[in-house]
Motif scaffolding. Structure first.
Motif, PDB file in Angstrom:
ATOM      1  N   SER A 158       0.829  -1.193   0.000  1.00 13.59           N
ATOM      2  CA  SER A 158       0.000   0.000   0.000  1.00 13.59           C
ATOM      3  C   SER A 158       0.872   1.255   0.000  1.00 13.59           C
ATOM      4  CB  SER A 158      -0.908  -0.007   1.233  1.00 13.59           C
ATOM      5  OG  SER A 158      -1.656   1.181   1.335  1.00 13.59           O
ATOM      6  N   SER A 159       0.446   2.275  -0.755  1.00 15.91           N
ATOM      7  CA  SER A 159       1.141   3.579  -0.808  1.00 15.91           C
ATOM      8  C   SER A 159       2.626   3.409  -1.119  1.00 15.91           C
ATOM      9  CB  SER A 159       0.969   4.326   0.527  1.00 15.91           C
ATOM     10  OG  SER A 159      -0.391   4.510   0.835  1.00 15.91           O
ATOM     11  N   SER A 160       2.934   2.579  -2.106  1.00 13.49           N
ATOM     12  CA  SER A 160       4.326   2.305  -2.480  1.00 13.49           C
ATOM     13  C   SER A 160       4.709   2.902  -3.829  1.00 13.49           C
ATOM     14  CB  SER A 160       4.568   0.787  -2.497  1.00 13.49           C
ATOM     15  OG  SER A 160       4.381   0.228  -1.219  1.00 13.49           O
ATOM     16  N   ASN A 161       3.868   3.812  -4.352  1.00 12.26           N
ATOM     17  CA  ASN A 161       4.143   4.491  -5.623  1.00 12.26           C
ATOM     18  C   ASN A 161       4.303   3.499  -6.775  1.00 12.26           C
ATOM     19  OD1 ASN A 161       4.444   6.905  -7.077  1.00 12.26           O
ATOM     20  ND2 ASN A 161       6.668   6.792  -6.995  1.00 12.26           N
ATOM     21  N   LEU A 162       3.489   2.446  -6.774  1.00 11.43           N
ATOM     22  CA  LEU A 162       3.518   1.478  -7.862  1.00 11.43           C
ATOM     23  C   LEU A 162       2.804   2.063  -9.074  1.00 11.43           C
ATOM     24  CD1 LEU A 162       2.609  -1.820  -5.952  1.00 11.43           C
ATOM     25  CD2 LEU A 162       4.818  -0.681  -6.142  1.00 11.43           C
ATOM     26  N   ASP A 183      -3.909   2.554  -2.800  1.00 17.75           N
ATOM     27  CA  ASP A 183      -3.304   3.900  -2.786  1.00 17.75           C
ATOM     28  C   ASP A 183      -2.002   3.958  -3.566  1.00 17.75           C
ATOM     29  OD1 ASP A 183      -5.345   5.036  -1.191  1.00 17.75           O
ATOM     30  OD2 ASP A 183      -4.465   4.122   0.588  1.00 17.75           O
ATOM     31  N   ASN A 184      -2.021   3.401  -4.776  1.00 16.22           N
ATOM     32  CA  ASN A 184      -0.898   3.497  -5.702  1.00 16.22           C
ATOM     33  C   ASN A 184      -1.387   4.172  -6.985  1.00 16.22           C
ATOM     34  OD1 ASN A 184       1.530   2.142  -4.438  1.00 16.22           O
ATOM     35  ND2 ASN A 184       0.024   0.514  -4.169  1.00 16.22           N
ATOM     36  N   PHE A 202      -8.161 -11.811   1.147  1.00 21.11           N
ATOM     37  CA  PHE A 202      -8.300 -10.359   1.237  1.00 21.11           C
ATOM     38  C   PHE A 202      -7.596  -9.719   0.051  1.00 21.11           C
ATOM     39  CE2 PHE A 202      -7.041  -6.106   2.406  1.00 21.11           C
ATOM     40  CZ  PHE A 202      -8.145  -5.599   3.073  1.00 21.11           C
ATOM     41  N   LEU A 203      -8.310  -8.885  -0.705  1.00 26.94           N
ATOM     42  CA  LEU A 203      -7.741  -8.195  -1.869  1.00 26.94           C
ATOM     43  C   LEU A 203      -8.142  -6.730  -1.804  1.00 26.94           C
ATOM     44  CD1 LEU A 203      -6.316  -8.190  -4.634  1.00 26.94           C
ATOM     45  CD2 LEU A 203      -8.503  -8.822  -5.675  1.00 26.94           C
ATOM     46  N   ASN A 204      -7.151  -5.843  -1.673  1.00 28.58           N
ATOM     47  CA  ASN A 204      -7.410  -4.409  -1.579  1.00 28.58           C
ATOM     48  C   ASN A 204      -6.745  -3.703  -2.756  1.00 28.58           C
ATOM     49  OD1 ASN A 204      -7.951  -1.794  -0.888  1.00 28.58           O
ATOM     50  ND2 ASN A 204      -7.037  -1.873   1.140  1.00 28.58           N
ATOM     51  N   LEU A 205      -7.555  -3.237  -3.698  1.00 24.38           N
ATOM     52  CA  LEU A 205      -7.057  -2.512  -4.869  1.00 24.38           C
ATOM     53  C   LEU A 205      -7.592  -1.086  -4.887  1.00 24.38           C
ATOM     54  CD1 LEU A 205      -7.568  -5.293  -7.579  1.00 24.38           C
ATOM     55  CD2 LEU A 205      -5.467  -4.743  -6.353  1.00 24.38           C
ATOM     56  N   SER A 206      -8.063  -0.578  -3.761  1.00 22.08           N
ATOM     57  CA  SER A 206      -8.669   0.747  -3.704  1.00 22.08           C
ATOM     58  C   SER A 206      -7.630   1.834  -3.922  1.00 22.08           C
ATOM     59  CB  SER A 206      -9.351   0.942  -2.348  1.00 22.08           C
ATOM     60  OG  SER A 206      -8.408   0.833  -1.289  1.00 22.08           O
ATOM     61  N   GLY A 207      -8.113   3.012  -4.348  1.00 22.61           N
ATOM     62  CA  GLY A 207      -7.238   4.169  -4.489  1.00 22.61           C
ATOM     63  C   GLY A 207      -6.281   4.094  -5.646  1.00 22.61           C
ATOM     64  N   ASN A 208      -6.669   3.446  -6.756  1.00 27.48           N
ATOM     65  CA  ASN A 208      -5.825   3.369  -7.954  1.00 27.48           C
ATOM     66  C   ASN A 208      -6.584   3.957  -9.147  1.00 27.48           C
ATOM     67  OD1 ASN A 208      -3.186   1.881  -7.323  1.00 27.48           O
ATOM     68  ND2 ASN A 208      -4.696   0.562  -6.324  1.00 27.48           N
ATOM     69  N   ASN A 209      -6.110   3.679 -10.357  1.00 28.18           N
ATOM     70  CA  ASN A 209      -6.758   4.182 -11.570  1.00 28.18           C
ATOM     71  C   ASN A 209      -7.131   3.021 -12.496  1.00 28.18           C
ATOM     72  OD1 ASN A 209      -6.378   7.035 -10.953  1.00 28.18           O
ATOM     73  ND2 ASN A 209      -4.202   6.638 -11.281  1.00 28.18           N
ATOM     74  N   ILE A 358     -11.120  16.303   0.150  1.00 28.91           N
ATOM     75  CA  ILE A 358      -9.686  16.059   0.299  1.00 28.91           C
ATOM     76  C   ILE A 358      -9.437  14.553   0.321  1.00 28.91           C
ATOM     77  CG2 ILE A 358      -9.274  18.217   1.534  1.00 28.91           C
ATOM     78  CD1 ILE A 358      -9.086  16.610   4.129  1.00 28.91           C
ATOM     79  N   HIS A 359      -8.279  14.172  -0.180  1.00 30.61           N
ATOM     80  CA  HIS A 359      -7.926  12.747  -0.196  1.00 30.61           C
ATOM     81  C   HIS A 359      -6.417  12.605  -0.223  1.00 30.61           C
ATOM     82  CE1 HIS A 359      -7.808   8.524  -0.960  1.00 30.61           C
ATOM     83  NE2 HIS A 359      -7.179   8.694  -2.107  1.00 30.61           N
ATOM     84  N   HIS A 360      -5.910  11.782   0.676  1.00 28.95           N
ATOM     85  CA  HIS A 360      -4.466  11.517   0.719  1.00 28.95           C
ATOM     86  C   HIS A 360      -4.276  10.161   1.383  1.00 28.95           C
ATOM     87  CE1 HIS A 360      -0.243  11.868   2.111  1.00 28.95           C
ATOM     88  NE2 HIS A 360      -0.103  12.598   1.016  1.00 28.95           N
ATOM     89  N   GLY A 361      -3.213   9.482   1.006  1.00 30.68           N
ATOM     90  CA  GLY A 361      -2.963   8.151   1.558  1.00 30.68           C
ATOM     91  C   GLY A 361      -2.743   8.129   3.048  1.00 30.68           C
TER      92      GLY A 361
END
Length: 615
Positions: A158-162, A183-184, A202-209, A358-361
């Protein structure tokens, strides 16, 4: 010099090992007469290993023995009958064979995780060698099962700039149970092969494009309750298969209907424009977008997702927080405003409005809200590890299987400090106009499954009127112990007021103690700065470090964080305290060093009444 005499060697007896391998290095350095050749036989430990070698001029030869079992290594090199020259030895290496205590990680998993590392250009200090063994050096973000062989069962990036598409190598981690890529900046479609991971829970792909439709196989597993999947924050991802096409508007309409429809379109468009202009002026929409996932909930729906408010996971001045589960399996925290709330309707509403833009990791995300005549609720992302104060006080276990609460390591504390500073930096410098939190404290710093920190509770937050303003005039509000003394006296709130509160949070991370320390009988209290400053001035950092660390911290790193905390809590805000972006840069440079842990006493000048004089 006697060709008939062998060379005899004995390896030093103080190396007590049971198995050895010997490397012999030879090179003929003498030009021999025609017909002559240097030839000899090597013998190790009474002929456990033997080999005959013939040399040619300047041509190197390396002989490696088989493993020999002995507590003392002896070997001899003796010329053969055909050789007219004595034996030689140019160099020798003797290796003790040490059996590995653990079987290496399964090669399929090693290949897959190295492909992932290369594709996403992951550069983490721990991502070297075997991913799972030794256990104390497992790669950061991985969890493994330790069978024969070990397997990777959890991957948290998560939040690893992938960036780029979801790599196919992930589906080769066949024992994977937990995958968090939230959050990538991942793009493209979700690979259907992820549904083929038999143990994935568990699969979390939220916060991407991500785009296109969610694979049917994954949706079926969610329906079957074999997979908990979170896909929020992907605005271009559709849940239907195939994705519905946008319908072309019918150009042949009844004129009256067209006129009425046009009127309402213009009306709602105008209202929406006015609303957006208002928020642009107050909150700077150039860097904030309305998140489509923030949606209204009916009170009955709130009751259903919380199981009729069955499990309380927190409580504050606003009321209680309940655990809930959305229809797609995503776990959420539901904050209900009670009728007797100290926080009040205005603060509750302010938090809802702020979190929609507002939104931030490193800020807690809002999934939705409930607002009817009798009930108000906010639906947040669920933070599985509670708040930071709980962990510093030892009131929460990191894992249910633990008999006793386990202290946060120094490394985790540094990561939490950096995460929190990043969230605050976004509010101060990433939002236009800037936003002041006003109530930053350890109970408002929440921790997710991977102990990534996110700032919560924006009920008291204030935005500057314009981007160029330096302060907001408002009545003092917040939590005792964290309030900026300058703000309390002047009523002028600025970004440095949050920096002061952050400095107190840093001291709590360092010491494990609360901002207001009370005596055992509860009759007296002391602010943490009153206790810590005299000790630091004397250069005795060991006395202030959290005892639960049991001395396991880097002394140089600890001193650096103390200095940062001291600079944040200086008495004068504008001229003495640093901006949060400077604090963040300093914290990123305070990671644990590889030194021995010793430190040198040097003079330290910080131009502050609070500064330590030496370390």
């Amino acid at each position: 010099m006697n060709a008939s005499s062998p060379l005899n060697f004995r390896w030093p007896h103080w190396y007590h090992r049971q198995k050895w391998i010997v490397y012999f290095h030879f090179a003929e350095i003498e030009r021999l007469a025609s017909g002559l050749q240097r030839e000899f036989t090597i013998s190790v430990n009474d002929y456990q290993f033997t080999k005959t070698v013939s040399l040619e001029y300047l041509k190197p030869v390396v002989v490696v023995s088989t493993p020999v079992n002995t507590s003392l290594v002896t070997f001899s090199i003796e010329s053969t009958n055909e050789s007219g020259k004595p034996p030689i030895l140019n160099a020798v290496e003797v290796y003790a064979v040490i059996e590995l205590p653990n079987v290496p990680t399964a090669q399929d998993d090693v290949k897959a995780i190295n492909d992932i590392k290369a594709t996403y250009h992951i550069k983490r200090e721990s991502w070297q060698g075997d991913p799972c063994v030794p256990r104390n050096y497992t790669w950061d973000g991985l969890n493994c099962s330790y069978g024969n062989p070990p397997r990777i069962i959890s991957l948290k990036l998560s939040s690893s700039n992938l960036m780029g598409e979801i790599v196919s190598s992930l589906s080769h981690l066949s024992r994977l149970e937990y995958l968090d890529l939230s959050d990538n900046q991942l793009t493209g479609a979700i690979p259907e092969t992820l549904a083929e991971l038999p143990n994935l829970k568990f699969l979390n792909l939220s916060g991407n494009n991500l785009i296109k439709s969610v694979p049917e196989a994954l949706k079926k597993r969610v329906v079957d309750n074999t997979l908990n999947m979170s896909l929020t924050g992907n605005p271009n991802l559709c849940h239907a298969d195939p994705c519905p096409q946008k319908k072309k508007q019918n150009t042949i309409l009844v004129p009256v209907v067209a006129s009425v429809s046009g009127f309402f379109v213009v009306l709602f468009g105008a209202l929406a424009t006015i609303w957006l202009i208002k928020w642009k002026r107050k909150a700077g929409s150039s860097e904030r977008t309305l998140r489509l996932k923030n949606r209204p909930f009916k009170y009955g729906e709130v009751s259903r997702i919380t199981g009729n408010f069955g499990r309380v996971i927190g409580e504050g001045g606003f009321g209680k927080v309940y655990l809930g589960t959305l229809d797609n399996g995503t776990m959420v925290a539901v904050k209900i405003l009670s009728k007797s709330s100290k926080q009040g309707y205005k603060e509750f509403q302010a938090e809802a409005q702020l979190l929609t833009i507002i939104h931030h990791g490193n800020l807690v995300s809002l999934f939705g809200y409930c607002c009817d005549s009798k009930h108000m609720a906010l639906i947040y992302e669920y933070m599985a590890n509670g708040n930071l104060r709980q962990h510093l006080s030892g009131k929460v276990k990191m894992h249910p299987s633990e008999d006793h609460p386990k202290a946060l390591t120094w490394s985790k504390r540094l990561h939490i400090a950096v995460d929190s500073a990043q969230g605050l930096d976004y509010l101060h410098n990433g939002c236009k106009p800037p936003i002041i939190h006003r109530d930053l404290k350890t109970t408002n710093i929440l921790l997710n499954e991977d102990f990534r920190a996110k700032i919560a509770d924006f009920g008291l937050s204030r935005a500057f009127a314009t981007e160029n303003d330096s302060y907001v005039s408002t009545c003092p509000a917040g939590t005792p112990g964290y309030l900026d003394p300058e703000f309390q006296s002047s009523g002028n709130l600025n970004k440095k007021s949050d920096v002061y509160s952050f400095g107190i949070v840093l001291f709590e991370l360092i010491t494990g103690r609360p901002a207001i320390m009370r005596s055992r009988d509860g009759n007296t209290s002391m602010h943490i700065l009153q206790w810590v400053i005299p000790i630091v001035k004397n250069g005795d950092i060991q006395r202030i470090m959290d005892p639960s660390l049991q001395g396991e911290f880097d002394i140089n790193s600890a001193w650096r964080v103390v200095e940062i905390a001291m600079s944040c809590t200086r008495s004068t805000a504008i001229h003495q305290r640093p901006d949060i972006n400077n604090v963040l840069a300093e914290l990123k440079g305070s990671s644990v060093s590889k030194s021995s842990g010793s430190f040198k006493m040097t003079s330290l000048e910080l131009h502050s009444d609070n500064a330590p004089v030496a370390r």
